[in-house]
Design an enzyme around this catalytic site. Structure first.
Site: not given
Length: 407
Positions: A261, A265, A388
């Protein structure tokens, strides 16, 4: 990155500065008559997509006060067919489909129609002059639609990292489609969730003529929590177990510990800096011991719990590494690095002095430091929650508002 004191950036981005009209103001009627009509489609309204719908429904009056008439006119999701198998499905309407109406339709066997992403885009364009599709999935199938959507003039907003970091040809097709039609791709949340990392890179730095020399950051909330928590006297496997209990890890913790991940990015960031790198060419230091990379749990075992138990056999390695760092006045941090000057990208576990800004992260903070021609010797640093559902949904909502203001 040298041992330096950072210049912390505290940014509150205000997309529109406006004064809401009073009920007696003639501007109220003017806005109603001249409101910009935008049809919205949402693909995969799960945790993030559902939160996005809630935020949009709660801010209808704010949208109206900004001169925006927004209709959620299409929603696509997987729905059980007659044989019980999940099938692509969608509901389209000329009026807004509320979150409640969508949930009811999903339960109704007669509601909606077979999913067709191209038809969905055409429907949105028939409802309003401007159309935006939110992709809140992590699907390759949906990712393959971006170039087609953008080619139709439909804007795309997403936290999905697959296109920005995936196949270079597909990514370039999207860029070409945007240049042809003027459609926009809101991808801010693909790197920092609600943190304005890409906006700062593209607008505040590159667009103003600054030269970016390197970008370095902690881009995983899970791994941030793990190394913020991991202290001398602790077992690394116990810290992973704590992260699991707090809901930070994926069902298979290896998905976090492998660093993929983070690699996605930094690939996105590198491409923005003109480095045409493929994801598979990014060197990644995996935190999963080699014997466990292809390991499988025994039948009946919970994968995460069984994996953490197996990790205990490798605790001594991380204990020794942490002890060495602590003795030198340093901490361990898992980072992604884009060395623009030397055209290199990497993901690795590094040591930093305890006075370094990366040593001051808390809980599950993300942090990104830009070293540029202007921001030297002190880097430009952005720090805050990087994960989140609420933060991510707010981030894609903000991307939508920027597009709505300029389309």
């Amino acid at each position: 990155m040298p041992h330096i004191t950072p210049l912390l950036l505290w940014i509150a981005t205000l997309t529109h500065a406006f004064v809401p009209p009073t009920v007696h103001s003639p501007r109220t009627n003017l806005l109603a008559l001249s409101a910009k009509k935008i049809a919205v489609g949402i693909v995969g309204p799960g945790l993030v997509g559902g939160e996005l719908m809630s935020q949009m429904e709660a801010t209808t009056s704010l949208l109206e006060s900004q001169g925006l008439d927004v209709k959620v006119a299409a929603i696509s999701e997987l729905k059980p067919g007659a044989d019980g198998k999940l099938e692509s499905w969608m509901i389209c309407s000329d009026k807004t489909v509320t979150k409640t109406a969508f949930q009811e339709a999903l339960k109704d066997p007669k509601a909606g129609q077979p999913g067709d992403f191209s038809e969905m885009a055409d429907h949105l364009l028939s409802v309003a002059d401007h159309a935006v599709i939110f992709d809140t999935t992590a699907s390759e199938i949906v990712s393959n639609m971006y170039a087609g959507w953008l080619g139709k003039g439909v804007h795309v907003v997403t936290p999905n990292k697959k296109v920005g970091s995936g196949d270079l040809v597909r990514w370039k097709e999207c860029i070409s489609a945007m240049e042809t039609t003027g459609a926009q791709w809101g991808d801010e949340t693909t790197v920092g969730a609600g943190l304005p990392i890409l906006n700062i890179l593209r607008t505040d730095l590159l667009a103003t003529g600054d030269t970016v020399e390197s970008i370095e950051g902690i881009f995983s909330g899970t791994l941030s929590f793990i190394f913020n928590t991991f202290e001398p006297g602790m077992k690394f496997s116990d810290v992973i177990a704590d992260a699991k209990e707090k809901g930070f890890t994926e069902p298979d913790p290896r998905d976090d510990l492998a660093g993929t991940d983070v690699a996605r990015k930094v690939t996105i960031l590198a491409r923005q800096c003109g480095i045409d790198i493929a994801l598979e060419d990014v060197p990644v230091e995996s935190l999963v011991p080699e014997p466990l990379q292809k390991w499988s749990p025994k039948e009946g075992q919970v994968l995460a719990d069984a994996f953490i138990s197996e990790m205990a056999a490798f605790d001594d390695d991380k204990t020794a590494l942490l002890a060495d760092a602590d003795a030198a006045g340093e901490v361990l941090r898992y980072v992604g690095v884009v060395d623009v000057t030397n055209q290199k990208v990497s993901v690795e576990l590094r040591k930093y002095p305890k006075s370094h800004p990366f040593a001051g992260t808390q809980w599950a903070d993300n942090i990104c430091a830009f070293n540029t021609e202007r921001y030297t010797p002190q880097p430009l640093v952005v720090q805050g929650p990087g994960a989140g559902a609420a933060v991510t949904a707010a981030g894609i909502y903000a991307d939508f508002l920027k597009i709505a203001a300029s389309c």
